[in-house]
Design a protein around this motif. Structure first.
Motif, mmCIF file in Angstrom:
data_model
loop_
_atom_site.group_PDB
_atom_site.id
_atom_site.type_symbol
_atom_site.label_atom_id
_atom_site.label_comp_id
_atom_site.label_asym_id
_atom_site.label_seq_id
_atom_site.Cartn_x
_atom_site.Cartn_y
_atom_site.Cartn_z
ATOM 1 N N UNK A 1 0.866 -1.173 0.000
ATOM 2 C CA UNK A 1 0.000 0.000 0.000
ATOM 3 C C UNK A 1 0.905 1.225 0.000
ATOM 4 N N UNK A 2 0.722 2.088 -0.995
ATOM 5 C CA UNK A 2 1.595 3.246 -1.155
ATOM 6 C C UNK A 2 0.760 4.526 -1.236
ATOM 7 N N UNK A 3 1.398 5.655 -0.873
ATOM 8 C CA UNK A 3 0.807 6.994 -1.036
ATOM 9 C C UNK A 3 -0.568 7.114 -0.378
ATOM 10 N N UNK A 4 -0.677 6.593 0.828
ATOM 11 C CA UNK A 4 -1.943 6.670 1.561
ATOM 12 C C UNK A 4 -2.113 8.059 2.175
ATOM 13 N N UNK A 5 -3.258 8.685 1.933
ATOM 14 C CA UNK A 5 -3.542 9.952 2.598
ATOM 15 C C UNK A 5 -5.045 10.122 2.739
ATOM 16 N N UNK A 6 -5.439 11.038 3.646
ATOM 17 C CA UNK A 6 -6.854 11.254 3.950
ATOM 18 C C UNK A 6 -7.155 12.741 3.890
ATOM 19 N N UNK A 7 -8.308 13.078 3.320
ATOM 20 C CA UNK A 7 -8.785 14.458 3.258
ATOM 21 C C UNK A 7 -10.150 14.513 3.918
ATOM 22 N N UNK A 8 -10.419 15.622 4.638
ATOM 23 C CA UNK A 8 -11.663 15.736 5.402
ATOM 24 C C UNK A 8 -12.436 16.972 4.971
ATOM 25 N N UNK A 9 -13.757 16.822 4.846
ATOM 26 C CA UNK A 9 -14.652 17.941 4.527
ATOM 27 C C UNK A 9 -15.706 18.011 5.619
ATOM 28 N N UNK A 10 -15.629 19.056 6.444
ATOM 29 C CA UNK A 10 -16.540 19.180 7.573
ATOM 30 C C UNK A 10 -17.888 19.739 7.162
ATOM 31 N N UNK A 11 -18.922 19.569 8.015
ATOM 32 C CA UNK A 11 -20.259 20.070 7.712
ATOM 33 C C UNK A 11 -20.405 21.529 8.129
ATOM 34 N N UNK A 12 -21.522 22.166 7.730
ATOM 35 C CA UNK A 12 -21.805 23.511 8.164
ATOM 36 C C UNK A 12 -22.179 23.562 9.632
ATOM 37 N N UNK A 13 -22.805 22.498 10.114
ATOM 38 C CA UNK A 13 -23.171 22.400 11.527
ATOM 39 C C UNK A 13 -21.908 22.212 12.363
ATOM 40 N N UNK A 14 -21.617 23.118 13.298
ATOM 41 C CA UNK A 14 -20.362 23.000 14.053
ATOM 42 C C UNK A 14 -20.283 21.757 14.925
ATOM 43 N N UNK A 15 -21.444 21.136 15.187
ATOM 44 C CA UNK A 15 -21.440 19.938 16.025
ATOM 45 C C UNK A 15 -21.797 18.681 15.225
ATOM 46 N N UNK A 16 -21.828 18.789 13.878
ATOM 47 C CA UNK A 16 -22.187 17.658 13.040
ATOM 48 C C UNK A 16 -20.977 16.864 12.576
ATOM 49 N N UNK A 17 -21.232 15.805 11.810
ATOM 50 C CA UNK A 17 -20.188 14.945 11.266
ATOM 51 C C UNK A 17 -20.009 15.222 9.784
ATOM 52 N N UNK A 18 -18.807 14.990 9.289
ATOM 53 C CA UNK A 18 -18.487 15.272 7.901
ATOM 54 C C UNK A 18 -18.109 14.029 7.118
ATOM 55 N N UNK A 19 -17.497 14.241 5.972
ATOM 56 C CA UNK A 19 -17.073 13.150 5.084
ATOM 57 C C UNK A 19 -15.562 13.193 4.904
#
Length: 346
Positions: free
Chosen positions: A179-197
């Motif tokens: 497994x090579x070049x593994x990385x993660x990007x996060x996109x948060x929700x508008x709700x400050x207490x919600x969950x994102x993708x």
């Protein structure tokens, strides 16, 4: 000079030949032919050609070409190395690309074959493995090809139809995926207490000498393994030939903004032996980290702190102003008292 292209539709038919038991068929108006494996000591109704040969060895076999059209067909016959396309399908190099293995080691009885209408012709071929061939798996194909001019577009069109050839050269088999070049990007929700993708991306590299696929799993967690989330489903990889790479992008939903995320990709490699039996190997895993900052919440906290600071500053300023006014009032009263006393004494 005419331009030249390969008809993609029949390249796809060639791919299917190695995956299904029925003969591959090419049809275009009055031009139609099929290819299939011959029935011999290797078996009957084979979906593809498959051999195990030691370095320096060779094997003889036959492909059957049948003409279902109304006119005689003059077909070119050649071999080519295989490769995995971006859609995960097996395809073969075109004639203008240089083969290094099966495309060189396989030689048909002739470079051309003529098939009369309603007839079939046996096309014998030999696969001769060099003495210095590296052990492991090789994939290619034996191809029939028809090139015709397209007057409207002013180009030559090549229609290819063939059968997959899988070869395992004897010696130590060392399957290995990395497994090579593994990385993660996060996109948060508008709700400050919600969950994102989150999106986890990595490359699977077949660094061994065996054809391998793999079952995949992807998970995310926050600090100390808290706030875990997993991808709902990750498709298995296609079969990767030795040396090939495959890029994977996996979405993970419902990820808490844990500030610092750990993304883990897990593979269970699968190897198929000469009998067609699949074996699962030891799992491998890789982990990478990325930020998952709840920026909306951070902004809210920053604004709240700014408001508190402003209130404190304004409160202190008000107190200072009130104290200054009180001091001025006291000083003025003292001055007036002194003036009154001086007036009485005079």
């Amino acid at each position: 000079m005419r331009a030249f292209r390969t008809l993609v539709a029949l390249a796809a038919a060639l791919t299917a030949t190695g995956l299904f038991g029925s003969p591959a068929q090419a049809a275009d108006g009055d031009v139609a032919w099929t290819v299939r494996t011959a029935s011999n000591s290797f078996g009957a109704d084979r979906s593809s050609f498959s051999y195990a040969v030691n370095p320096g060895g060779k094997v003889d076999d036959t492909m059957v070409v049948a003409n279902h059209g109304k006119t005689a067909l003059d077909l070119a016959v050649y071999a080519a190395d295989g490769f995995t396309t971006q859609t995960g399908q097996l395809d073969l190099l075109t004639r203008d690309k240089q083969s290094k293995a099966i495309g060189v080691w396989l030689r048909a009885g002739g470079e051309q074959v003529t098939v009369q209408p309603g007839k079939s012709v046996d096309v014998p071929f030999t696969v001769a493995v060099p003495d210095n061939a590296t052990p492991g798996d090789y994939v290619g194909g034996v191809v029939t090809s028809l090139t015709q001019p397209d007057q409207e577009q002013g180009i030559n069109v090549e229609r290819r139809l063939g059968i997959r050839v899988k070869l395992r050269v004897g010696g130590e088999l060392t399957p290995q995926l990395t497994i090579e070049n593994l990385h993660v990007a996060y996109a948060g929700p508008g709700n400050p207490f919600g969950k994102g993708d989150a999106t986890v991306t990595y490359t699977i590299h077949n660094t061994g000498n065996a054809i391998e696929s793999a079952q995949q799993a992807v998970s995310l967690s926050g600090p100390f393994g808290w706030l875990k989330a997993s991808a709902s489903s990750v498709q298995p990889t296609p079969e990767l030939l030795p040396g090939e790479s495959w890029t994977v992008t996996v979405p993970v939903h419902g990820v808490a903004p844990a500030v610092r995320l750990a993304a883990t990709a897990t593979l269970t490699p699968l190897v198929t032996d000469a009998s067609g039996s699949t074996t699962a190997l030891d799992t491998i895993a890789a982990t990478a980290h990325g930020w998952a900052v709840p920026w909306t919440l951070v902004l809210f906290v920053v604004v709240l702190i700014a408001v508190v600071v402003a209130i404190v500053v304004l409160t202190r300023r008000g107190r200072a102003q009130r104290k200054a006014r009180e001091d001025a009032r006291v000083q003025e009263a003292v001055k007036q008292a002194i003036r009154a006393k001086e007036a009485q004494t005079s």
